[in-house]
Design a protein around this motif. Structure first.
Motif, PDB file in Angstrom:
ATOM      1  N   ASP A  71       0.514  -1.209   0.177  1.00 20.45           N
ATOM      2  CA  ASP A  71      -0.254   0.132  -0.264  1.00 20.45           C
ATOM      3  C   ASP A  71       0.697   1.472  -0.095  1.00 20.45           C
ATOM      4  N   GLY A  72       2.369   1.126   0.716  1.00 22.29           N
ATOM      5  CA  GLY A  72       3.189   2.175   0.360  1.00 22.29           C
ATOM      6  C   GLY A  72       3.488   2.847  -0.094  1.00 22.29           C
ATOM      7  N   ARG A  73       3.312   1.720  -1.076  1.00 21.83           N
ATOM      8  CA  ARG A  73       4.307   1.765  -2.498  1.00 21.83           C
ATOM      9  C   ARG A  73       3.219   2.093  -3.490  1.00 21.83           C
ATOM     10  N   ALA A  74       2.200   2.095  -3.423  1.00 23.95           N
ATOM     11  CA  ALA A  74       1.306   2.249  -4.157  1.00 23.95           C
ATOM     12  C   ALA A  74       0.528   3.979  -3.765  1.00 23.95           C
ATOM     13  N   ALA A  75       1.121   4.464  -2.718  1.00 22.98           N
ATOM     14  CA  ALA A  75       0.809   5.696  -2.892  1.00 22.98           C
ATOM     15  C   ALA A  75       1.468   6.390  -2.343  1.00 22.98           C
ATOM     16  N   LEU A  76       2.948   5.983  -3.258  1.00 29.80           N
ATOM     17  CA  LEU A  76       4.372   6.586  -3.585  1.00 29.80           C
ATOM     18  C   LEU A  76       3.791   7.038  -5.037  1.00 29.80           C
ATOM     19  N   ARG A  77       3.061   6.010  -5.726  1.00 33.85           N
ATOM     20  CA  ARG A  77       3.458   5.972  -7.312  1.00 33.85           C
ATOM     21  C   ARG A  77       2.531   6.431  -7.649  1.00 33.85           C
ATOM     22  N   ALA A  78       1.139   6.997  -6.477  1.00 37.83           N
ATOM     23  CA  ALA A  78      -0.061   7.552  -7.128  1.00 37.83           C
ATOM     24  C   ALA A  78       0.157   9.062  -7.325  1.00 37.83           C
ATOM     25  N   GLY A  79      -0.505   9.137  -8.458  1.00 38.90           N
ATOM     26  CA  GLY A  79      -0.428  10.604  -9.126  1.00 38.90           C
ATOM     27  C   GLY A  79       1.086  11.248  -9.612  1.00 38.90           C
ATOM     28  N   ARG A  80       2.304  10.657  -9.028  1.00 41.56           N
ATOM     29  CA  ARG A  80       3.995  10.705  -9.629  1.00 41.56           C
ATOM     30  C   ARG A  80       4.530   9.554 -10.568  1.00 41.56           C
ATOM     31  N   VAL A  81       3.889   8.802 -11.082  1.00 42.47           N
ATOM     32  CA  VAL A  81       4.288   8.080 -12.210  1.00 42.47           C
ATOM     33  C   VAL A  81       3.223   6.787 -13.108  1.00 42.47           C
ATOM     34  N   GLY A  82       3.834   7.384 -14.534  1.00 43.04           N
ATOM     35  CA  GLY A  82       2.450   6.567 -15.231  1.00 43.04           C
ATOM     36  C   GLY A  82       2.945   5.667 -16.015  1.00 43.04           C
ATOM     37  N   PHE A  83       2.184   4.800 -16.826  1.00 40.96           N
ATOM     38  CA  PHE A  83       2.818   3.429 -17.448  1.00 40.96           C
ATOM     39  C   PHE A  83       2.278   3.293 -18.561  1.00 40.96           C
ATOM     40  N   VAL A  84       3.180   2.546 -19.706  1.00 42.75           N
ATOM     41  CA  VAL A  84       2.840   2.340 -20.647  1.00 42.75           C
ATOM     42  C   VAL A  84       3.063   0.872 -21.079  1.00 42.75           C
ATOM     43  N   PHE A  85       1.990   0.116 -21.380  1.00 45.70           N
ATOM     44  CA  PHE A  85       1.937  -1.514 -21.785  1.00 45.70           C
ATOM     45  C   PHE A  85       1.678  -1.716 -23.025  1.00 45.70           C
ATOM     46  N   GLN A  86       2.337  -2.677 -23.453  1.00 49.79           N
ATOM     47  CA  GLN A  86       2.861  -3.516 -25.047  1.00 49.79           C
ATOM     48  C   GLN A  86       0.409  -3.574 -24.519  1.00 49.79           C
ATOM     49  N   ASN A  87       0.313  -4.028 -24.353  1.00 53.71           N
ATOM     50  CA  ASN A  87      -0.972  -5.172 -24.559  1.00 53.71           C
ATOM     51  C   ASN A  87      -2.044  -3.572 -23.857  1.00 53.71           C
ATOM     52  N   PHE A  88      -2.161  -2.528 -23.492  1.00 47.65           N
ATOM     53  CA  PHE A  88      -2.631  -1.348 -23.573  1.00 47.65           C
ATOM     54  C   PHE A  88      -3.133  -1.635 -22.130  1.00 47.65           C
ATOM     55  N   GLN A  89      -3.644  -2.540 -21.613  1.00 41.93           N
ATOM     56  CA  GLN A  89      -4.352  -2.696 -19.855  1.00 41.93           C
ATOM     57  C   GLN A  89      -5.273  -1.640 -19.507  1.00 41.93           C
ATOM     58  N   LEU A  90      -6.256  -1.866 -20.434  1.00 39.79           N
ATOM     59  CA  LEU A  90      -7.147  -1.117 -20.578  1.00 39.79           C
ATOM     60  C   LEU A  90      -8.113  -1.830 -20.007  1.00 39.79           C
ATOM     61  N   LEU A  91      -9.231  -1.126 -18.882  1.00 39.81           N
ATOM     62  CA  LEU A  91     -10.391  -2.168 -18.713  1.00 39.81           C
ATOM     63  C   LEU A  91     -11.829  -2.138 -19.719  1.00 39.81           C
ATOM     64  N   PRO A  92     -12.078  -3.349 -20.113  1.00 38.33           N
ATOM     65  CA  PRO A  92     -12.683  -3.071 -20.698  1.00 38.33           C
ATOM     66  C   PRO A  92     -14.526  -2.792 -21.096  1.00 38.33           C
ATOM     67  N   THR A  93     -14.762  -2.693 -19.651  1.00 38.73           N
ATOM     68  CA  THR A  93     -16.035  -2.630 -19.243  1.00 38.73           C
ATOM     69  C   THR A  93     -16.240  -0.997 -19.204  1.00 38.73           C
ATOM     70  N   LEU A  94     -15.160   0.135 -19.238  1.00 33.87           N
ATOM     71  CA  LEU A  94     -15.208   1.280 -19.322  1.00 33.87           C
ATOM     72  C   LEU A  94     -14.564   1.882 -20.615  1.00 33.87           C
ATOM     73  N   SER A  95     -14.727   2.769 -20.872  1.00 32.81           N
ATOM     74  CA  SER A  95     -15.613   3.763 -21.724  1.00 32.81           C
ATOM     75  C   SER A  95     -13.527   4.726 -22.199  1.00 32.81           C
ATOM     76  N   ALA A  96     -12.648   4.914 -22.896  1.00 32.57           N
ATOM     77  CA  ALA A  96     -11.881   6.306 -23.412  1.00 32.57           C
ATOM     78  C   ALA A  96     -11.689   6.728 -22.154  1.00 32.57           C
ATOM     79  N   LEU A  97     -12.815   7.855 -22.039  1.00 33.52           N
ATOM     80  CA  LEU A  97     -12.932   8.717 -20.933  1.00 33.52           C
ATOM     81  C   LEU A  97     -12.628   7.508 -18.938  1.00 33.52           C
ATOM     82  N   GLU A  98     -13.204   7.218 -19.304  1.00 30.63           N
ATOM     83  CA  GLU A  98     -13.014   6.430 -18.034  1.00 30.63           C
ATOM     84  C   GLU A  98     -11.672   5.868 -17.764  1.00 30.63           C
ATOM     85  N   ASN A  99     -11.511   5.385 -18.867  1.00 30.37           N
ATOM     86  CA  ASN A  99      -9.770   4.664 -18.585  1.00 30.37           C
ATOM     87  C   ASN A  99      -8.788   5.628 -18.694  1.00 30.37           C
TER      88      ASN A  99
END
Length: 266
Positions: free
Chosen positions: A105-133
């Motif tokens: 949880d502490g590591r997640a709090a450290l990343r929140a808002g400060r670290v972004g990710f771009v993955f090979q397989n996109f990692q979008l949530l299929p039930t959410l719109s582009a805006l919601e993702n």
């Protein structure tokens, strides 16, 4: 400075509450420092060393490419550097915090808002719109005007008319553009990109990479890019090769303009 203040500063690197209290941008000289990281996995009676005695330091605003063959451990290394996984040995410091002193949880709090990710397989949530993702990281790091901010980023990546589309209604290139917008929507200090063009055709991949480097340059974000593509790696300030569990500098890496890259260069 009082002894109480000094004690408070020392404590800031040892607990989860301190992570939430440290202002963004406080540590700018070295965003990330890895010291003698090792990663071992056990399968049955067999122990496999993926990374061994690996050290790396990345300065604020620097772009670093990590090259390596498939199976070399590039994604494993990225997971360690981002605090998504823990090393078997060694220490990693992110934004001035020793990750070994933080729980998940502490590591997640450290990343929140400060670290972004771009993955090979996109990692979008299929039930959410582009805006919601795109809004997901904003919900983890709440701020005013979330919907408007996410919509503006979709506009910046050329998807202003696709805000309500689900991932299955988007092409691969469009899905990766959504992922890029999601990575930058919190104005992060550090972005990790793991084979961001791996699932795209060359033309589409080239467009996504141009966009990624453009946004990164405009924001002055630190970028760590994992790839097997030498031409893509040469667009970074520094290029390293992961081989047999260790990193070595690619001395011939020169930073060319996008137009001068020879796609066939090795």
């Amino acid at each position: 400075m009082s002894s109480e203040a000094s004690q408070g500063e020392r404590q800031a690197t040892t607990d989860n509450q301190a992570v939430a209290d440290v202002p963004r941008g406080t540590v700018r000289q070295a965003v990330l420092h890895a010291d003698k990281l090792s990663k071992k996995v056990t399968s049955g009676e067999r122990s496999l060393t993926i990374l061994h005695d690996l050290s790396l330091s990345v300065a604020a605003g620097e772009s670093v490419a990590i090259l390596g063959k498939s199976g070399a451990g590039k994604s494993t290394l990225l997971g360690l550097l981002a605090g998504l996984d823990t090393p078997s040995d060694g220490e990693l410091t992110l934004f001035g915090h020793a990750l070994s002193r933080l729980d998940e949880d502490g590591r997640a709090a450290l990343r929140a808002g400060r670290v972004g990710f771009v993955f090979q397989n996109f990692q979008l949530l299929p039930t959410l719109s582009a805006l919601e993702n795109v809004m997901l990281p904003l919900e983890l790091s709440p701020r005013a005007g979330e919907t408007q901010t996410a919509a503006q980023w979709l506009e910046r990546v050329g998807l202003g008319e696709r805000v309500n589309h689900l991932p299955k209604q988007l092409s691969g290139g469009e899905q990766q553009r959504v992922a890029v917008a999601r990575a930058f929507v919190t104005d992060p200090e550090l972005v990790f990109a793991d084979e961001p063009t791996g699932n795209l055709d060359p033309d589409t991949g080239g467009q996504v990479i141009d966009l990624l480097f453009q946004l990164n340059h405009e924001a002055g974000t630190t970028l760590i890019l994992v790839t097997h593509d030498h031409a893509l790696a040469r667009r970074c300030d520094r290029c390293l090769r992961l081989d047999h569990g260790k990193l070595e500098a690619v001395l011939e890496n020169i930073v060319p303009t996008a137009a001068s890259i020879d796609e066939g260069a090795q």
